[in-house]
Scaffold this active site. Structure first.
Site, PDB file in Angstrom:
ATOM      1  N   CYS A   1      -4.188   0.468  -2.694  1.00  0.00           N
ATOM      2  CA  CYS A   1      -4.126  -0.627  -1.758  1.00  0.00           C
ATOM      3  C   CYS A   1      -2.814  -1.448  -2.575  1.00  0.00           C
ATOM      4  CB  CYS A   1      -5.255  -1.324  -1.864  1.00  0.00           C
ATOM      5  SG  CYS A   1      -6.652  -0.615  -0.919  1.00  0.00           S
TER       6      CYS A   1
ATOM      7  N   ASN B   1       0.870  -1.241  -0.049  1.00  0.00           N
ATOM      8  CA  ASN B   1      -0.182  -0.011   0.082  1.00  0.00           C
ATOM      9  C   ASN B   1       1.026   1.090   0.108  1.00  0.00           C
ATOM     10  OD1 ASN B   1       0.707  -0.790   2.641  1.00  0.00           O
ATOM     11  ND2 ASN B   1      -1.154   0.446   3.522  1.00  0.00           N
TER      12      ASN B   1
ATOM     13  N   GLU C   1       0.523   5.171   0.489  1.00  0.00           N
ATOM     14  CA  GLU C   1      -0.374   6.543   1.097  1.00  0.00           C
ATOM     15  C   GLU C   1      -0.091   7.723   0.500  1.00  0.00           C
ATOM     16  OE1 GLU C   1      -0.819   5.524   5.209  1.00  0.00           O
ATOM     17  OE2 GLU C   1      -2.030   3.833   5.071  1.00  0.00           O
TER      18      GLU C   1
ATOM     19  N   GLU D   1      -3.171  -4.894  -3.182  1.00  0.00           N
ATOM     20  CA  GLU D   1      -3.406  -5.714  -3.932  1.00  0.00           C
ATOM     21  C   GLU D   1      -3.549  -5.062  -5.417  1.00  0.00           C
ATOM     22  OE1 GLU D   1      -4.454  -4.750  -1.251  1.00  0.00           O
ATOM     23  OE2 GLU D   1      -6.226  -6.229  -0.423  1.00  0.00           O
TER      24      GLU D   1
ATOM     25  N   CYS E   1     -10.455  -3.424  -4.867  1.00  0.00           N
ATOM     26  CA  CYS E   1      -9.305  -4.583  -5.327  1.00  0.00           C
ATOM     27  C   CYS E   1      -9.997  -5.563  -5.789  1.00  0.00           C
ATOM     28  CB  CYS E   1      -8.558  -4.624  -3.958  1.00  0.00           C
ATOM     29  SG  CYS E   1      -7.390  -3.390  -3.611  1.00  0.00           S
TER      30      CYS E   1
ATOM     31  N   CYS F   1     -10.366  -4.907  -0.276  1.00  0.00           N
ATOM     32  CA  CYS F   1     -11.545  -4.005  -0.208  1.00  0.00           C
ATOM     33  C   CYS F   1     -12.192  -4.285  -1.471  1.00  0.00           C
ATOM     34  CB  CYS F   1     -10.897  -2.621   0.201  1.00  0.00           C
ATOM     35  SG  CYS F   1     -10.207  -1.962  -1.701  1.00  0.00           S
TER      36      CYS F   1
HETATM   37  N1  THU Z   1      -5.393  -1.545   2.594  1.00  0.00           N
HETATM   38  C1  THU Z   1      -4.780  -2.305   1.756  1.00  0.00           C
HETATM   39  O1  THU Z   1      -3.656  -2.049   0.901  1.00  0.00           O
HETATM   40  N2  THU Z   1      -5.111  -3.371   1.560  1.00  0.00           N
HETATM   41  C2  THU Z   1      -6.490  -3.834   2.019  1.00  0.00           C
HETATM   42  O2  THU Z   1      -6.906  -4.951   1.854  1.00  0.00           O
HETATM   43  C3  THU Z   1      -7.079  -3.131   2.885  1.00  0.00           C
HETATM   44  C4  THU Z   1      -6.590  -1.551   3.158  1.00  0.00           C
HETATM   45  C5  THU Z   1      -4.560  -0.150   2.812  1.00  0.00           C
HETATM   46  C6  THU Z   1      -4.981   1.168   2.412  1.00  0.00           C
HETATM   47  C7  THU Z   1      -4.407   2.123   3.731  1.00  0.00           C
HETATM   48  O3  THU Z   1      -3.199   2.562   3.225  1.00  0.00           O
HETATM   49  C8  THU Z   1      -4.510   1.169   4.779  1.00  0.00           C
HETATM   50  O4  THU Z   1      -4.380  -0.249   4.426  1.00  0.00           O
HETATM   51  C9  THU Z   1      -5.606   1.418   5.820  1.00  0.00           C
HETATM   52  O5  THU Z   1      -6.880   1.236   5.328  1.00  0.00           O
END
Ligand code: THU
Length: 134
Positions: free
Chosen positions: A54, A43, A45, A56, A91, A88
């Site tokens: 994300c 991920n 940000e 994925e 994804c 999510c």
């Molecule tokens: N996140 C992912 O990378 N994958 C998931 O399946 C759930 C959420 C990340 C997004 C964000 O950077 C952090 O997790 C918190 O939501």
């Protein structure tokens, strides 16, 4: 180590490179391509929170960028979740764009309690799969 264990450990190793200074929730994903190659993503940000991507989707984008044709499996791992982490909704949609009919998602948390689930169960009644591609 079997293929499933290799995929999970690739996701776990990748998670350590996550860029998650805002949520402090690190996620790594590993895509197993139909030719056996593993591609990872984390991920990433952003200070404008909504631009976060994300793990994925980054793993899928990485795989496609390297020439992957179809996804056989995706492992997701977060060292910051004891419970298995499912993808999510966004994804799930992106995974189905490339997943083989029998593809699976392996959701993992730090408790080593992985849950394997077919993409077809994770994202039922998927739409527009037969949309014409040019
Ligand atoms: N996140 C992912 O990378 N994958 C998931 O399946 C759930 C959420 C990340 C997004 C964000 O950077 C952090 O997790 C918190 O939501």
């Amino acid at each position: 180590m079997n293929n499933k264990e290799k995929l999970i450990s690739a996701a776990a190793e990748a998670a350590l490179k996550a860029y998650a200074p805002y949520s402090r929730f690190r996620v790594g994903a590993a895509v197993l391509a139909d030719d056996g190659t593993i591609y990872t993503g984390v991920n990433v940000e952003n200070r404008s929170y909504g631009l976060t991507i994300c793990a994925e989707r980054n793993a899928i984008a990485h795989a496609v960028s390297m020439g992957m044709k179809a996804v056989k499996a995706v492992a997701i791992y977060s060292p910051d979740s004891k419970e298995p982490l499912p993808p999510c909704g966004a994804c799930r949609q992106v995974i189905t764009e490339f997943s083989a009919p029998d593809a699976v998602v392996i959701c993992c948390g730090s408790n080593e309690n992985a849950v394997e689930i077919p993409v077809s169960e994770l994202y039922p009644m998927d739409s527009l799969h037969n949309l014409k591609k040019f």
